[in-house]
Design an enzyme around this catalytic site. Structure first.
Site, PDB file in Angstrom:
ATOM      1  N   CYS A   2      -5.195  -7.470 -14.174  1.00 42.11           N
ATOM      2  CA  CYS A   2      -4.793  -6.871 -15.704  1.00 42.11           C
ATOM      3  C   CYS A   2      -5.699  -7.811 -16.737  1.00 42.11           C
ATOM      4  CB  CYS A   2      -3.212  -7.099 -16.394  1.00 42.11           C
ATOM      5  SG  CYS A   2      -2.350  -6.133 -15.199  1.00 42.11           S
ATOM      6  N   ARG A  27     -10.783  -5.762 -14.585  1.00 43.41           N
ATOM      7  CA  ARG A  27      -9.402  -6.310 -14.200  1.00 43.41           C
ATOM      8  C   ARG A  27      -8.405  -5.286 -13.559  1.00 43.41           C
ATOM      9  NH1 ARG A  27      -9.868 -11.710 -15.133  1.00 43.41           N
ATOM     10  NH2 ARG A  27      -7.600 -12.017 -14.903  1.00 43.41           N
ATOM     11  N   TRP A  75      -3.432  -3.202 -13.833  1.00 46.87           N
ATOM     12  CA  TRP A  75      -3.512  -3.063 -12.847  1.00 46.87           C
ATOM     13  C   TRP A  75      -1.858  -3.107 -12.108  1.00 46.87           C
ATOM     14  CZ3 TRP A  75      -2.114  -5.339  -8.373  1.00 46.87           C
ATOM     15  CH2 TRP A  75      -2.770  -4.673  -6.857  1.00 46.87           C
ATOM     16  N   ASN A  99      -0.068 -10.413 -17.955  1.00 48.11           N
ATOM     17  CA  ASN A  99      -0.728 -10.724 -16.687  1.00 48.11           C
ATOM     18  C   ASN A  99      -0.105 -11.559 -15.692  1.00 48.11           C
ATOM     19  OD1 ASN A  99      -2.517 -10.695 -14.681  1.00 48.11           O
ATOM     20  ND2 ASN A  99      -4.061 -11.835 -15.738  1.00 48.11           N
ATOM     21  N   GLY A 100       0.219 -10.940 -14.617  1.00 45.27           N
ATOM     22  CA  GLY A 100       0.860 -11.633 -13.614  1.00 45.27           C
ATOM     23  C   GLY A 100       2.262 -10.945 -12.977  1.00 45.27           C
ATOM     24  N   GLU A 478     -18.721  -8.561   6.051  1.00 51.57           N
ATOM     25  CA  GLU A 478     -18.771  -8.329   4.809  1.00 51.57           C
ATOM     26  C   GLU A 478     -19.195  -6.762   4.710  1.00 51.57           C
ATOM     27  OE1 GLU A 478     -18.015  -9.261   2.103  1.00 51.57           O
ATOM     28  OE2 GLU A 478     -19.510  -8.744   0.702  1.00 51.57           O
ATOM     29  N   LYS A 482     -17.148  -3.815   2.350  1.00 56.30           N
ATOM     30  CA  LYS A 482     -17.958  -3.459   1.120  1.00 56.30           C
ATOM     31  C   LYS A 482     -17.931  -2.063   1.184  1.00 56.30           C
ATOM     32  CE  LYS A 482     -18.700  -5.762  -1.084  1.00 56.30           C
ATOM     33  NZ  LYS A 482     -18.226  -7.244  -1.270  1.00 56.30           N
ATOM     34  N   GLU A 485     -14.271  -0.442   0.610  1.00 61.51           N
ATOM     35  CA  GLU A 485     -13.715  -0.779  -0.808  1.00 61.51           C
ATOM     36  C   GLU A 485     -14.448   0.341  -1.844  1.00 61.51           C
ATOM     37  OE1 GLU A 485     -15.594  -5.036  -2.031  1.00 61.51           O
ATOM     38  OE2 GLU A 485     -13.796  -4.442  -3.320  1.00 61.51           O
ATOM     39  N   HIS A 501     -12.969  -3.416  24.899  1.00 61.20           N
ATOM     40  CA  HIS A 501     -11.852  -3.707  25.045  1.00 61.20           C
ATOM     41  C   HIS A 501     -10.857  -3.012  24.363  1.00 61.20           C
ATOM     42  CE1 HIS A 501     -13.034  -7.188  27.604  1.00 61.20           C
ATOM     43  NE2 HIS A 501     -13.971  -7.541  26.682  1.00 61.20           N
ATOM     44  N   LYS A 600     -10.628  -6.702 -10.088  1.00 60.16           N
ATOM     45  CA  LYS A 600     -11.691  -7.819  -9.745  1.00 60.16           C
ATOM     46  C   LYS A 600     -11.001  -9.256  -9.579  1.00 60.16           C
ATOM     47  CE  LYS A 600     -16.208  -9.610  -9.865  1.00 60.16           C
ATOM     48  NZ  LYS A 600     -16.942  -8.947  -8.956  1.00 60.16           N
TER      49      LYS A 600
HETATM   50  O1  M6R Z   1     -12.526 -14.187  -6.888  1.00 58.48           O
HETATM   51  P1  M6R Z   1     -12.437 -14.297  -5.242  1.00 58.48           P
HETATM   52  O2  M6R Z   1     -13.834 -14.644  -4.826  1.00 58.48           O
HETATM   53  O3  M6R Z   1     -11.559 -15.382  -4.864  1.00 58.48           O
HETATM   54  O4  M6R Z   1     -12.109 -12.875  -4.922  1.00 58.48           O
HETATM   55  C1  M6R Z   1     -11.793 -12.847  -3.538  1.00 58.48           C
HETATM   56  C2  M6R Z   1     -11.474 -11.270  -3.368  1.00 58.48           C
HETATM   57  O5  M6R Z   1     -10.540 -10.525  -3.898  1.00 58.48           O
HETATM   58  C3  M6R Z   1     -12.837 -10.693  -3.328  1.00 58.48           C
HETATM   59  O6  M6R Z   1     -13.827 -10.967  -2.687  1.00 58.48           O
HETATM   60  C4  M6R Z   1     -12.543  -9.083  -2.863  1.00 58.48           C
HETATM   61  O7  M6R Z   1     -12.512  -8.881  -1.681  1.00 58.48           O
HETATM   62  C5  M6R Z   1     -13.906  -8.395  -3.513  1.00 58.48           C
HETATM   63  N1  M6R Z   1     -13.417  -6.893  -4.281  1.00 58.48           N
HETATM   64  C6  M6R Z   1     -14.956  -7.742  -2.387  1.00 58.48           C
HETATM   65  O8  M6R Z   1     -15.839  -7.443  -3.011  1.00 58.48           O
END
Ligand code: M6R
Length: 605
Positions: A2, A27, A75, A99-100, A478, A482, A485, A501, A600
């Site tokens: 948020c 956010r 969010w 926010n929270g 990674e 990517k 997501e 396995h 984010k």
């Molecule tokens: O701000 P941060 O690096 O702590 O965030 C961690 C994860 O939320 C962040 O890496 C998330 O997995 C991303 N969306 C990946 O692209």
């Protein structure tokens, strides 16, 4: 999660709020709303489901404005994506954004009998009702009383009826920055919404009542004592937070990687040798530790896995990589002999923050690898290595990951030299190799068209697998995150030797497998595993070093990275993976920068 913006000042507030919400939209983008105080003190609230654009379009047809206002982009946590659940929420004399997560919202409803007065399903409206019940004409007293009853994380931005010339803020964990400028006072969930108006700002301290007026900001602790905030200065400009010719932010941020890595490593080299003195990290900080404990989430955690693969074989101390949300509730076997490294782009990820606090409780010193200056994780750590990537707006992390890797390389080189494992000359050569990876990334970016072709098969697939051994396995994770997501394709990463396995049962004709064989010491083993999936009909995209001699018919597409040393294949390899995810998302017509259900900065558990 948020985004909140607030403004008090001489300018008209409506556009400032809407513009700020656009900056903060990464956010959260389920819905957005604003509350504007009219010149007669009345509060006008507008909300729309969907992206901020919907709210902008809606507001452009309406004739209202003022000089005091708050806004929120959501969010969803409690309650679905509906207009009713959109902030700001109004209860009686209180209008607020939050926010929270208020964890004890249910017991507050019951204890105070709020059931009948709530119109939304949100924990936020419950908090608004509680503020309202505790409000007897003194906002500060109301805030003190209310926060005593609240459990959870929060940043509240509040307008109290009868106090039309100001905004109140109080926070616990969830971030909020503020700035007093010549043209009014602002607060926001992060700097991207403030920097257009001022380069000077402060992080609102936790449990501090912050009051924004048009010409100044007051802060008080919970006993009413005046608090003087630490004023910080932004070291990047507005342009960095804009698209600058690229359409999605993600593509821009992928292209910024060579420069970001340079900015990360260059200031930390003295005669070509890593040196963290300017970061305030004592020269002996890494000397006597017997273990490293990495705590992070998502991409940052995968950066930690690469860190493990870089540090363990050279320094020969154990490096344990922990998922922060698990670590925080575990019984860690760490003490003052362990250095905990928390990794976070935002510096606000709540699980990583909790992990940091847990590590400290165990007596471990904490080093943060963080991008956002002044963030909570940076402030609470013993040492900070800022990654200097500049603002990253796309939800999918790209350049922030690369600079996290670069930081692990610097740490590894530094530790090796301090411990006498590498001579000064060897350390210099190690850093030169790191520096060469920057050119290798540029090579990948310059030749990105070939990757566009590679995604044709992926974008129509239901599943996609990433396989590799050693460091290649760390990159695979990674790559897989990517892809899933931003393209919504089911993707998994496997240690290549593990497939047989169980998982190989899922390989059938045409299933895309992105296979890595960049590590010489397991090259033949990796090739055998790739043969196993190829034999079962997989569409194989193989990634190797440029001079690898690959067997005939082992793959359908071959991509290479111009690197000779196994240890340094990561950065260009990851650029390939980022582009695969990017082009897949684009070819599916998806919103690359704002993938569904994500945000984010993850400031809730
Ligand atoms: O701000 P941060 O690096 O702590 O965030 C961690 C994860 O939320 C962040 O890496 C998330 O997995 C991303 N969306 C990946 O692209």
């Amino acid at each position: 999660m948020c985004g909140i913006i607030g403004y008090v000042g001489p300018s008209k507030v409506k556009n400032i709020l809407l513009q700020g919400l656009s900056q903060l939209e990464y956010r959260g983008y389920d819905s957005a709303g604003i509350a504007v105080v009219g010149d007669d003190g009345s509060i006008h609230v507008e909300k729309q489901v969907g992206q901020v654009k919907n709210l902008k379009d809606h507001c452009s047809t309406m004739d209202f404005d003022g000089h005091v206002g708050i806004g929120h982009t959501r969010w969803a946590t409690h309650g679905g994506v509906t207009r009713e659940n959109t902030h700001p929420h109004k209860q009686g004399k209180v209008t607020l954004c939050h926010n929270g997560i208020i964890e004890n919202y249910q017991s507050i409803i019951t204890a105070h009998g709020f059931e009948s007065q709530l119109v939304s399903e949100t924990d936020t409206e419950v908090a608004a009702a509680l503020f309202n019940e505790n409000f007897n004409g003194d906002p500060e007293e109301c805030i003190r009383k209310t926060v005593n009853e609240l459990e959870g994380s929060y940043a509240f931005c509040i307008i109290f009826e009868g106090f039309a010339d100001r905004i109140y803020c109080v926070r616990n964990v969830s971030p909020m920055v503020a700035s007093s400028t010549k043209n009014g006072s602002l607060l926001a969930s992060d700097l991207t919404a403030v920097i257009r108006y001022s380069r000077r700002y402060f992080v609102i301290p936790e449990y501090t009542i912050t009051v924004l007026y048009d010409d100044h900001i007051d802060l008080f602790d919970m006993d009413g004592n005046t608090v003087t905030p630490d004023i910080l200065e932004v070291n990047w400009d507005m342009e960095s937070a804009q698209k600058g010719g690229y359409d999605p932010f993600m593509l821009k941020e992928i292209h910024e990687q060579p420069e970001a890595i340079r900015k990360n490593i260059t200031p930390r080299l003295v005669n070509g040798i890593p040196n963290f003195e300017a970061d305030g990290i004592p020269a002996d900080a890494f000397d006597h530790i017997k273990a490293i404990n990495v705590v992070a989430c998502g991409t940052a955690m995968y950066a930690g896995m690469v860190g493990k693969a870089i540090i363990e074989p050279v320094i020969k101390i154990p490096v344990q990589v922990n998922i922060a949300s698990e670590f925080r509730y575990s019984t860690p076997l760490i003490d003052s002999d362990t250095l905990t490294i928390v990794v976070s782009q935002s510096g606000e990820t709540i699980d990583t923050l909790a992990g940091l606090r847990k590590a400290k409780e165990c007596g471990s010193k904490v080093l943060a690898i963080v991008n956002v200056k002044g963030s909570t994780i940076a402030r609470e750590s013993d040492y900070v290595l800022y990654t200097h990537a500049g603002p990253e707006i796309a939800v999918a992390i790209t350049k922030a990951y690369s600079v996290q890797l670069a930081s692990f390389y610097l740490i590894s080189g530094y530790m090796a030299m301090r411990r006498g494992i590498k001579t000064v000359e060897e350390t210099r050569e190690f850093i030169e190799k790191l520096d060469k990876t920057i050119d290798a990334i540029s090579y990948v970016l310059d030749n990105k068209d070939i990757i566009k072709k590679a995604v044709k098969k992926i974008s129509v697939a239901r599943d996609c697998y990433f396989i590799g051994r050693g460091l290649d396995y760390a990159f695979s994770m990674e790559g897989s995150l990517k892809l899933k997501e931003i393209s919504y394709i089911h993707a998994e990463a496997y240690a290549a030797g593990e497939l047989k396995h169980g998982t190989i049962a899922l390989i059938e004709e045409g299933v895309p497998v992105i296979a890595f064989a960049t590590q010489d010491y397991v090259y033949n083993k990796s090739i055998s595993n790739i043969r196993e999936v190829k034999a079962r009909g997989a569409y194989v995209i193989l990634i190797t070093k440029e001079n690898a001699v690959i067997p005939e018919d082992i793959c359908d597409m071959h991509l290479t990275v111009p690197i000779k040393d196994d240890l340094f294949t990561g950065l260009p390899t990851v650029a390939i993976l980022q582009l695969i995810a990017y082009y897949t998302s684009v070819s599916k017509g998806l919103n690359v920068d704002k993938p569904r259900n994500l945000a984010k900065a993850v400031t809730v558990e």
